[in-house]
Write an enzyme that holds these catalytic residues in place. Structure first.
Site, mmCIF file in Angstrom:
data_model
loop_
_atom_site.group_PDB
_atom_site.id
_atom_site.type_symbol
_atom_site.label_atom_id
_atom_site.label_comp_id
_atom_site.label_asym_id
_atom_site.label_seq_id
_atom_site.Cartn_x
_atom_site.Cartn_y
_atom_site.Cartn_z
ATOM 1 N N ARG A 154 0.794 -1.194 0.000
ATOM 2 C CA ARG A 154 0.000 0.000 0.000
ATOM 3 C C ARG A 154 0.842 1.266 0.000
ATOM 4 N NH1 ARG A 154 -3.641 -1.889 4.950
ATOM 5 N NH2 ARG A 154 -2.322 -3.727 4.857
ATOM 6 N N GLY A 155 2.130 1.101 0.290
ATOM 7 C CA GLY A 155 2.991 2.257 0.552
ATOM 8 C C GLY A 155 3.167 3.243 -0.583
ATOM 9 N N GLU A 176 7.395 1.919 -6.403
ATOM 10 C CA GLU A 176 7.538 1.406 -5.033
ATOM 11 C C GLU A 176 7.851 2.570 -4.087
ATOM 12 O OE1 GLU A 176 7.014 -0.525 -2.785
ATOM 13 O OE2 GLU A 176 8.534 -2.052 -2.432
ATOM 14 N N ASP A 183 14.395 -1.579 0.415
ATOM 15 C CA ASP A 183 15.088 -1.803 1.679
ATOM 16 C C ASP A 183 16.034 -3.003 1.482
ATOM 17 O OD1 ASP A 183 15.427 -1.366 4.507
ATOM 18 O OD2 ASP A 183 14.076 -3.023 4.903
ATOM 19 N N LYS A 192 17.291 2.540 0.687
ATOM 20 C CA LYS A 192 18.215 2.368 1.824
ATOM 21 C C LYS A 192 19.281 1.372 1.391
ATOM 22 C CE LYS A 192 14.555 2.366 5.318
ATOM 23 N NZ LYS A 192 14.006 1.540 6.426
ATOM 24 N N PHE A 233 14.027 4.077 10.255
ATOM 25 C CA PHE A 233 12.657 3.681 9.949
ATOM 26 C C PHE A 233 11.848 4.939 9.675
ATOM 27 C CE2 PHE A 233 8.449 1.928 10.316
ATOM 28 C CZ PHE A 233 8.614 0.698 9.696
ATOM 29 N N VAL A 234 11.264 5.025 8.492
ATOM 30 C CA VAL A 234 10.585 6.259 8.084
ATOM 31 C C VAL A 234 9.085 6.030 7.882
ATOM 32 C CG1 VAL A 234 12.627 7.301 7.025
ATOM 33 C CG2 VAL A 234 11.133 5.840 5.636
ATOM 34 N N ASP A 270 3.904 3.616 6.235
ATOM 35 C CA ASP A 270 3.329 3.453 7.584
ATOM 36 C C ASP A 270 4.296 2.862 8.594
ATOM 37 O OD1 ASP A 270 3.292 0.789 6.301
ATOM 38 O OD2 ASP A 270 2.261 0.194 8.144
ATOM 39 N N ARG A 284 0.490 7.157 7.545
ATOM 40 C CA ARG A 284 0.568 7.210 6.071
ATOM 41 C C ARG A 284 0.158 8.580 5.540
ATOM 42 N NH1 ARG A 284 1.022 1.976 3.806
ATOM 43 N NH2 ARG A 284 0.086 0.310 5.022
HETATM 44 P P1 IMP Z 1 12.200 -4.858 0.942
HETATM 45 O O1 IMP Z 1 11.549 -6.049 0.340
HETATM 46 O O2 IMP Z 1 12.985 -5.222 2.169
HETATM 47 O O3 IMP Z 1 12.990 -4.018 -0.023
HETATM 48 O O4 IMP Z 1 11.038 -4.016 1.572
HETATM 49 C C1 IMP Z 1 10.329 -3.090 0.924
HETATM 50 C C2 IMP Z 1 9.092 -2.772 1.733
HETATM 51 O O5 IMP Z 1 9.352 -2.720 3.133
HETATM 52 C C3 IMP Z 1 8.615 -1.387 1.377
HETATM 53 O O6 IMP Z 1 7.698 -1.433 0.332
HETATM 54 C C4 IMP Z 1 7.958 -0.930 2.646
HETATM 55 O O7 IMP Z 1 6.617 -1.352 2.670
HETATM 56 C C5 IMP Z 1 8.681 -1.648 3.744
HETATM 57 N N1 IMP Z 1 9.657 -0.756 4.399
HETATM 58 C C6 IMP Z 1 10.993 -0.718 4.228
HETATM 59 N N2 IMP Z 1 11.563 0.245 4.982
HETATM 60 C C7 IMP Z 1 10.545 0.846 5.634
HETATM 61 C C8 IMP Z 1 10.487 1.956 6.559
HETATM 62 O O8 IMP Z 1 11.487 2.605 6.925
HETATM 63 N N3 IMP Z 1 9.234 2.290 6.996
HETATM 64 C C9 IMP Z 1 8.104 1.625 6.622
HETATM 65 N N4 IMP Z 1 8.123 0.599 5.759
HETATM 66 C C10 IMP Z 1 9.326 0.215 5.269
#
Ligand code: IMP
Length: 179
Positions: A45-46, A101, A105, A133, A154-155, A161, A167
């Site tokens: 949803r982000g 996206e 992360d 990140k 963490f943002v 969210d 959000r």
């Molecule tokens: P990845 O699969 O680890 O790259 O994660 C990506 C997803 O993790 C993003 O779409 C976010 O939903 C969530 N995410 C990563 N970092 C943060 C953060 O700092 N705050 C909130 N959600 C995060």
């Protein structure tokens, strides 16, 4: 997860985000200027706020679709296994796709969804993430466009969210626990 008190410190202002989106959209429009069938796919949803601002800056013929992948649940830890919770409505075979996206992360989510769309026969496939990140990366993945590189914080805000909250903040802020 237990409730811990926290405050949110502004990290990237609404104005800085808007300026960055304008610049990114010029590059995206150049890349896709020859397409008449771009599908802009938001990862729920982000990305819902980001995609809304992005498409209104994009002067291209587009369709919008959404896909939802499992990620953090209600906590702060990323899960390694990515599952599709809600799939696209459109068939994307032979279509040009821009995947949108909120944050890259560990990289597992975008990596997985990108591969999935490739196996479905998308034509040109590009990805954009508002935030990156790089220090957290576990798989070798880079979005084609990134809004801002940020440190391992963490943002929240601008669609992103913490346990489904915050959000609706118009800026990106970092969570700071006060206990
Ligand atoms: P990845 O699969 O680890 O790259 O994660 C990506 C997803 O993790 C993003 O779409 C976010 O939903 C969530 N995410 C990563 N970092 C943060 C953060 O700092 N705050 C909130 N959600 C995060």
């Amino acid at each position: 997860m237990p409730e811990r008190p926290y405050v949110i410190d502004e990290m990237i202002s609404a104005k800085a985000i808007a300026a960055r989106i304008e610049a990114l959209c010029r590059e995206i429009a150049d890349e896709f200027e020859d397409t008449d069938k771009l599908v802009v796919v938001g990862l729920l949803r982000g990305s819902f706020v980001f995609i809304a601002d992005l498409v209104r800056e994009l002067d291209l013929p587009i369709e919008v679709d959404f896909i939802e992948a499992s990620s953090y649940g209600d906590g702060m830890e990323s899960s390694r296994e990515v599952r599709i919770l809600k799939d696209l409505r459109s068939g994307i075979e032979g279509r040009d796709v821009l995947l949108v996206e909120d944050i890259v992360d560990t990289g597992h989510t975008l990596n997985h969804v990108t591969q999935l769309l490739r196996t479905r026969g998308s034509a040109r496939l590009r990805s954009i993430a508002l935030l990156d990140k790089p220090s957290r990366r576990e798989v070798d993945f880079r979005a084609d466009w990134t809004g801002f590189e940020i440190p391992d914080e963490f943002v929240v805000g601008y669609g992103i969210d913490f346990a489904q909250r915050n959000r609706n903040l118009p800026f990106i802020g970092k969570v700071r626990f006060t206990d």
